[in-house]
Enzyme design. Structure first.
Site, short mmCIF file in Angstrom:
data_model
loop_
_atom_site.label_atom_id
_atom_site.label_comp_id
_atom_site.label_asym_id
_atom_site.label_seq_id
_atom_site.Cartn_x
_atom_site.Cartn_y
_atom_site.Cartn_z
N LYS A 218 2.24 -2.82 6.57
CA LYS A 218 2.40 -3.57 5.13
C LYS A 218 4.38 -2.69 4.79
O LYS A 218 5.02 -4.13 4.30
CB LYS A 218 1.88 -2.30 4.47
CG LYS A 218 0.32 -2.64 4.22
CD LYS A 218 0.31 -4.53 3.81
CE LYS A 218 -1.47 -3.53 3.36
NZ LYS A 218 -1.56 -5.54 2.77
N HIS B 89 -13.42 3.03 1.72
CA HIS B 89 -12.86 4.59 1.55
C HIS B 89 -13.24 5.24 0.30
O HIS B 89 -14.66 5.76 0.28
CB HIS B 89 -11.61 3.61 0.47
CG HIS B 89 -10.50 3.36 0.55
ND1 HIS B 89 -11.21 1.66 1.23
CD2 HIS B 89 -9.23 2.57 1.62
CE1 HIS B 89 -10.02 1.00 1.49
NE2 HIS B 89 -8.72 1.17 2.24
N SER C 220 1.21 -0.86 -0.13
CA SER C 220 -0.42 -0.25 0.17
C SER C 220 0.73 0.89 0.17
O SER C 220 1.76 0.98 1.02
CB SER C 220 -0.85 0.00 0.77
OG SER C 220 -1.11 0.86 1.47
N SER C 221 0.18 1.88 -0.48
CA SER C 221 1.10 2.87 -0.79
C SER C 221 1.18 4.49 0.55
O SER C 221 1.49 5.46 0.68
CB SER C 221 0.35 4.22 -2.00
OG SER C 221 -0.88 4.82 -1.24
N CYS C 222 0.63 4.15 2.10
CA CYS C 222 0.29 4.10 3.15
C CYS C 222 1.50 4.33 3.62
O CYS C 222 2.39 4.79 4.31
CB CYS C 222 -0.67 3.59 3.20
SG CYS C 222 -0.51 2.77 4.03
N TYR D 33 -1.77 -0.06 9.92
CA TYR D 33 -2.20 -0.85 8.77
C TYR D 33 -0.37 -0.34 8.42
O TYR D 33 0.30 -1.02 7.54
CB TYR D 33 -2.99 -0.43 7.90
CG TYR D 33 -2.92 -1.06 6.60
CD1 TYR D 33 -3.66 -1.72 6.81
CD2 TYR D 33 -2.79 0.19 5.16
CE1 TYR D 33 -3.88 -2.10 5.79
CE2 TYR D 33 -3.20 -0.58 4.18
CZ TYR D 33 -3.76 -1.97 4.01
OH TYR D 33 -3.99 -2.51 3.37
#
Length: 312
Positions: free
Chosen positions: A140, A180, A107-109, A136
């Site tokens: 990841k 989302h 994930s880009s988070c 989160y």
């Protein structure tokens, strides 16, 4: 007995998993997509037994606990612990079962909240994470590093990671408790239309920018990757390379839904990072790009929403 490569797909009942399974080239593989009832990925022993029994040639790991800002803020422990457990168990069970090829979906988070955009892969762990989804993101990062460490110890283990930008599309979650941004907007604007409401609320000023890719395009990239895995970079963003403001996403949804009211802004609400746009330089060198326009993708997502809206 099938001569097709056997692919174990975790998260096969999620949005990305379902898009993979319905892709035109999915027929080239023998997919095994256990449900959570078939396999609890939080249980290492059960996960190892399942992987050993079925002996997949390839693992695509898309499973995890996911949710929007509200869910992440309300349940940070669950988003950290469950995703760490799931990532560790899938990756370590793959090694134990002798799986040489694994594609880990991240994930880009994971990127630092103040990192310069577009977000380049080498910026991971170069700064503080966004607090609204830190748990989160940490989970990841753990899975990404575990894949890298295993390859470092044993070069025959091709355990690679895709970092998709934000996603939306068919099979998305539209329930406001779990959705989302784009599915949440679709739900809000649709309700405004059917209830004849004149306004829809936007959190913050709407100027924050996000990159959203249609989930069917990510499925296309994943299936291309497993068809020729040796050419895939070890770590790669998958995205559009362009972004839009939150206000623009609301306007795009309103156009598709055919709602003509006004938007009002609640400046007391959290908005997360001001921008999150991934670099697609490695993706370009790999030779792939997304094909679905924003309006086309929202139209497909809205059509799906209309079929399932009575479920919540």
């Amino acid at each position: 007995m099938s001569n097709k490569p056997k692919v174990l797909l975790t998260g096969g009942r999620g949005m990305v998993g379902k898009n993979i399974l319905e892709h035109a080239t999915a027929r080239d593989f023998d997919f095994l997509a256990p449900t959570s009832a078939d396999l609890d990925l939080r249980d290492l022993a059960k996960t190892q037994d399942f992987f050993s029994k079925h002996a997949p040639d390839f693992v695509i790991h898309t499973a995890g606990l996911v949710g929007g800002i509200q869910a992440n803020m309300a349940r940070p422990v669950d988003f950290l612990v469950e995703n760490v457990d799931i990532g560790r168990n899938v990756i370590m069970a793959s090694r134990s079962a002798g799986v040489k090829k694994l594609l880990n979906l991240s994930s880009s988070c994971m990127y630092p909240r103040n990192a310069e955009n577009p977000l380049r892969e080498e910026l991971i762990l170069k700064g503080e994470l966004e607090p609204t989804n830190e748990g989160y993101a940490l989970a990841k990062i753990f899975a990404l590093r575990l894949c890298e460490y295993l390859h470092k110890e044993d070069a025959s283990l091709q355990y690679k990671t895709f970092i998709p930008c934000n996603l939306y599309g068919r099979f998305d979650k539209f329930d406001p408790k779990h959705s989302h941004l784009i599915p949440a907007i679709i739900h809000k604007v649709h309700l405004a239309k059917v209830n004849n409401e004149k306004t829809v609320e936007i959190w913050g000023d709407g100027d924050a920018r996000r990159e959203f890719m249609y989930s069917g395009d990510l499925a296309d990239a994943i299936l291309r990757a497993i068809s020729n895995f040796e050419d895939v970079p070890t770590l790669m963003n998958v995205g559009l390379g362009i972004d839009h403001s939150i206000n623009e996403y609301y306007e795009a949804v309103a156009k598709v839904v055919d709602w003509h009211g006004e938007f009002v802004h609640d400046l007391t609400r959290p908005v997360g990072m001001k921008q999150k746009l991934v670099s697609v330089e490695r993706q370009k060198k790999w030779g792939w790009s997304a094909k679905t326009s924003l309006e086309e993708g929202i139209s497909k997502a809205y059509d799906f929403y209309l079929k399932v809206s009575n479920e919540f």
